[in-house]
Design an enzyme around this catalytic site. Structure first.
Site, mmCIF file in Angstrom:
data_model
loop_
_atom_site.group_PDB
_atom_site.id
_atom_site.type_symbol
_atom_site.label_atom_id
_atom_site.label_comp_id
_atom_site.label_asym_id
_atom_site.label_seq_id
_atom_site.Cartn_x
_atom_site.Cartn_y
_atom_site.Cartn_z
ATOM 1 N N LEU A 161 -23.543 3.105 -3.849
ATOM 2 C CA LEU A 161 -24.260 2.845 -2.603
ATOM 3 C C LEU A 161 -25.540 3.676 -2.543
ATOM 4 O O LEU A 161 -26.207 3.717 -1.515
ATOM 5 C CB LEU A 161 -23.372 3.162 -1.389
ATOM 6 C CG LEU A 161 -22.136 2.287 -1.191
ATOM 7 C CD1 LEU A 161 -21.410 2.657 0.101
ATOM 8 C CD2 LEU A 161 -22.462 0.806 -1.182
ATOM 9 N N TYR A 196 0.868 -1.189 0.000
ATOM 10 C CA TYR A 196 0.000 0.000 0.000
ATOM 11 C C TYR A 196 0.901 1.234 0.000
ATOM 12 O O TYR A 196 1.366 1.690 1.047
ATOM 13 C CB TYR A 196 -0.909 0.027 1.236
ATOM 14 C CG TYR A 196 -1.960 -1.062 1.287
ATOM 15 C CD1 TYR A 196 -2.286 -1.809 0.154
ATOM 16 C CD2 TYR A 196 -2.646 -1.341 2.454
ATOM 17 C CE1 TYR A 196 -3.250 -2.801 0.213
ATOM 18 C CE2 TYR A 196 -3.619 -2.330 2.511
ATOM 19 C CZ TYR A 196 -3.902 -3.064 1.381
ATOM 20 O OH TYR A 196 -4.857 -4.049 1.434
ATOM 21 N N PHE A 204 -13.093 -3.884 0.784
ATOM 22 C CA PHE A 204 -14.021 -2.956 0.118
ATOM 23 C C PHE A 204 -15.366 -2.909 0.864
ATOM 24 O O PHE A 204 -16.434 -3.056 0.240
ATOM 25 C CB PHE A 204 -14.240 -3.319 -1.357
ATOM 26 C CG PHE A 204 -13.022 -3.280 -2.228
ATOM 27 C CD1 PHE A 204 -12.011 -2.342 -2.007
ATOM 28 C CD2 PHE A 204 -12.871 -4.165 -3.286
ATOM 29 C CE1 PHE A 204 -10.885 -2.307 -2.821
ATOM 30 C CE2 PHE A 204 -11.745 -4.134 -4.105
ATOM 31 C CZ PHE A 204 -10.754 -3.203 -3.869
ATOM 32 N N PRO A 205 -15.354 -2.699 2.180
ATOM 33 C CA PRO A 205 -16.624 -2.692 2.938
ATOM 34 C C PRO A 205 -17.566 -1.574 2.509
ATOM 35 O O PRO A 205 -18.776 -1.670 2.716
ATOM 36 C CB PRO A 205 -16.178 -2.499 4.396
ATOM 37 C CG PRO A 205 -14.841 -1.838 4.291
ATOM 38 C CD PRO A 205 -14.206 -2.414 3.059
ATOM 39 N N LEU A 206 -16.982 -0.528 1.888
ATOM 40 C CA LEU A 206 -17.818 0.564 1.354
ATOM 41 C C LEU A 206 -17.895 0.462 -0.163
ATOM 42 O O LEU A 206 -18.118 1.464 -0.851
ATOM 43 C CB LEU A 206 -17.229 1.922 1.763
ATOM 44 C CG LEU A 206 -17.181 2.170 3.267
ATOM 45 C CD1 LEU A 206 -16.386 3.435 3.588
ATOM 46 C CD2 LEU A 206 -18.597 2.280 3.824
ATOM 47 N N GLY A 207 -17.672 -0.719 -0.671
ATOM 48 C CA GLY A 207 -17.705 -0.892 -2.128
ATOM 49 C C GLY A 207 -16.444 -0.365 -2.788
ATOM 50 O O GLY A 207 -16.413 -0.186 -4.002
ATOM 51 N N GLY A 208 -15.420 -0.088 -1.994
ATOM 52 C CA GLY A 208 -14.163 0.391 -2.562
ATOM 53 C C GLY A 208 -14.247 1.805 -3.108
ATOM 54 O O GLY A 208 -13.356 2.274 -3.790
HETATM 55 N N1 LIG Z 1 -7.275 -8.313 0.870
HETATM 56 C C1 LIG Z 1 -7.393 -7.541 -0.199
HETATM 57 O O1 LIG Z 1 -7.195 -7.958 -1.340
HETATM 58 C C2 LIG Z 1 -7.808 -6.111 -0.037
HETATM 59 C C3 LIG Z 1 -8.228 -5.370 -1.152
HETATM 60 C C4 LIG Z 1 -8.636 -4.062 -0.947
HETATM 61 C C5 LIG Z 1 -8.637 -3.505 0.326
HETATM 62 N N2 LIG Z 1 -8.207 -4.246 1.389
HETATM 63 C C6 LIG Z 1 -8.246 -3.693 2.772
HETATM 64 O O2 LIG Z 1 -9.596 -3.333 3.033
HETATM 65 C C7 LIG Z 1 -9.621 -1.973 3.480
HETATM 66 C C8 LIG Z 1 -10.920 -1.339 3.052
HETATM 67 O O3 LIG Z 1 -11.018 -1.304 1.639
HETATM 68 P P1 LIG Z 1 -10.808 0.027 0.807
HETATM 69 O O4 LIG Z 1 -10.184 1.074 1.636
HETATM 70 O O5 LIG Z 1 -10.106 -0.360 -0.424
HETATM 71 O O6 LIG Z 1 -12.280 0.387 0.363
HETATM 72 P P2 LIG Z 1 -13.582 0.908 1.175
HETATM 73 O O7 LIG Z 1 -13.302 0.994 2.630
HETATM 74 O O8 LIG Z 1 -14.715 0.089 0.711
HETATM 75 O O9 LIG Z 1 -13.768 2.358 0.543
HETATM 76 C C9 LIG Z 1 -12.747 3.316 0.619
HETATM 77 C C10 LIG Z 1 -13.133 4.444 -0.332
HETATM 78 O O10 LIG Z 1 -14.331 5.069 0.160
HETATM 79 C C11 LIG Z 1 -14.039 6.424 0.556
HETATM 80 N N3 LIG Z 1 -14.676 6.605 1.872
HETATM 81 C C12 LIG Z 1 -14.268 6.127 3.075
HETATM 82 N N4 LIG Z 1 -15.135 6.482 4.034
HETATM 83 C C13 LIG Z 1 -16.122 7.200 3.427
HETATM 84 C C14 LIG Z 1 -17.276 7.846 3.887
HETATM 85 N N5 LIG Z 1 -17.646 7.809 5.172
HETATM 86 N N6 LIG Z 1 -18.058 8.499 2.976
HETATM 87 C C15 LIG Z 1 -17.722 8.545 1.664
HETATM 88 N N7 LIG Z 1 -16.612 7.931 1.174
HETATM 89 C C16 LIG Z 1 -15.820 7.276 2.047
HETATM 90 C C17 LIG Z 1 -12.538 6.535 0.605
HETATM 91 O O11 LIG Z 1 -12.135 7.832 0.201
HETATM 92 P P3 LIG Z 1 -11.460 8.840 1.293
HETATM 93 O O12 LIG Z 1 -10.117 8.258 1.596
HETATM 94 O O13 LIG Z 1 -11.397 10.132 0.586
HETATM 95 O O14 LIG Z 1 -12.362 8.846 2.486
HETATM 96 C C18 LIG Z 1 -12.096 5.522 -0.435
HETATM 97 O O15 LIG Z 1 -12.145 6.056 -1.744
HETATM 98 C C19 LIG Z 1 -8.398 -1.354 2.802
HETATM 99 O O16 LIG Z 1 -8.050 -0.110 3.395
HETATM 100 C C20 LIG Z 1 -7.391 -2.455 2.976
HETATM 101 O O17 LIG Z 1 -6.856 -2.420 4.284
HETATM 102 C C21 LIG Z 1 -7.811 -5.526 1.211
#
Ligand SMILES: NC(=O)c1ccc[n+]([C@@H]2O[C@H](COP(=O)([O-])OP(=O)(O)OC[C@H]3O[C@@H](n4cnc5c(N)ncnc54)[C@H](OP(=O)(O)O)[C@@H]3O)[C@@H](O)[C@H]2O)c1
Length: 302
Positions: free
Chosen positions: A232, A72, A223-227
């Site tokens: 949503l 990352y 991607f708990p917020l759909g990435g």
């Molecule tokens: N194992 C795997 O293959 C894998 C793959 C992907 C991710 N992950 C892990 O899972 C974690 C979560 O996934 P993710 O970060 O990719 O995606 P996510 O949590 O589904 O979504 C993050 C995205 O949503 C935005 N966001 C966050 N909070 C928000 C809110 N309250 N309102 C509106 N937008 C919001 C963020 O932008 P801002 O930063 O501008 O808020 C970012 O663009 C990662 O951080 C990583 O640790 C693991």
């Protein structure tokens, strides 16, 4: 800064309850570090000072679980999640559980699956960057976007199991796997967590969630917020959000937490405002009416 709603006094990750990770216990609302260095993978750098502030504030708000990876980092490599974590939080609070994942290796043309021979160096890279002598939780991450059905993970998982025996790793997890992979790994060493692609608009992985729930294994949807890409703004989601004076992101997180006692939310953000908003989601209790509404946003809820 406090998210401007009436839940300000409830802003603590402990409101989401806890889940065991082997002999550790963590709040079910944690923090995903992928968005600290760049908003996605390999994009332009985000401000490292903001990233460190987000991490420190997450801990102030009761976050005791951070999910990271050595890969990352921003496109030019100048801002890296593991470095920000060490700079912001070391010496680490005694209850902080940092999870990382190994598997992919990145070449000129992007990520490819690493081999068993790559894993020790990848684990050592995380230890060094995080300034730790032992990693609390290491996920073996396999495949690309979908679980690689039919592919054995035994050789790679045996290497991680040996590193655990050696004392470099406390607990093991799996990422991007199916139930066959989970069973194969559990025959080699205990698995305390699974991290798969799953959220309110993508619910086709209930077999793995069920297997985790049956065996007391934490299920951390990535991607708990759909990435940030999934829509949503489904009207039913919007309706439930309005009932709770909440955002659709908060309802998406509350839904994951309501789904099973073993779900562990790790929303990713590089924004202090979004961080507070996400932590506040741990205080939202969805009603049977809400859950019935949310049932109809995709495949049946449960
Ligand atoms: N194992 C795997 O293959 C894998 C793959 C992907 C991710 N992950 C892990 O899972 C974690 C979560 O996934 P993710 O970060 O990719 O995606 P996510 O949590 O589904 O979504 C993050 C995205 O949503 C935005 N966001 C966050 N909070 C928000 C809110 N309250 N309102 C509106 N937008 C919001 C963020 O932008 P801002 O930063 O501008 O808020 C970012 O663009 C990662 O951080 C990583 O640790 C693991």
């Amino acid at each position: 800064m406090i998210f401007p709603n009436e839940r300000a006094s409830e802003l603590n990750a402990s409101r989401a309850g806890t889940v065991p990770l082997g002999d550790l216990t963590i709040n079910r609302l944690g923090f995903g570090a992928m968005r600290l260095s760049t908003n996605g993978m390999r994009g332009p750098s985000r401000d490292p000072e903001v990233g460190r502030a987000v991490l420190r504030h997450a801990v102030e708000l009761g976050v005791n679980h951070i999910d990271t990876a050595a890969f990352y980092h921003s496109q030019d490599g100048s801002v890296r999640a593991n470095t920000l974590i060490r700079e912001a939080l070391s010496p680490y609070p005694p209850d902080l559980v940092i999870a990382t994942k190994v598997g992919p290796v990145f070449g000129q043309s992007g990520p490819v699956q690493g081999t068993a021979a790559d894993l020790r160096a990848l684990v050592e890279d995380n230890l060094k960057a995080l300034g730790l002598e032992r990693l609390d939780l290491v996920y073996l991450r396999i495949g690309m976007m979908e679980p690689p059905h039919g592919e054995s993970l035994a050789e790679r998982f045996e290497v991680l199991a040996a590193l655990r025996e050696e004392g470099l790793i406390r607990h093991l997890g799996l990422s991007n796997v199916d139930t066959t992979h989970l069973a194969e790994a559990r025959a080699i060493a205990p698995v305390v967590a699974v991290q798969n692609h799953f959220h309110i608009a993508k619910r086709d992985d209930v077999a793995v969630l069920d297997a985790c729930a049956e065996n007391g294994i934490a299920f951390a949807p990535f991607f708990p917020l759909g990435g940030g890409w999934s829509d949503l703004n489904d009207p039913r989601l919007v309706r439930v959000a309005a009932r709770h004076d909440a955002s659709v992101s908060q309802i998406a997180l509350a839904w994951l937490l309501a789904l099973s006692p073993v779900t562990l939310a790790i929303p990713g953000t590089g924004s202090l405002v979004h961080l507070e908003e996400n932590i506040a989601a741990g205080s939202i209790t969805l009603t049977p009416e809400d859950l019935a509404d949310l049932d109809s946003t995709g495949a049946a809820l449960r």
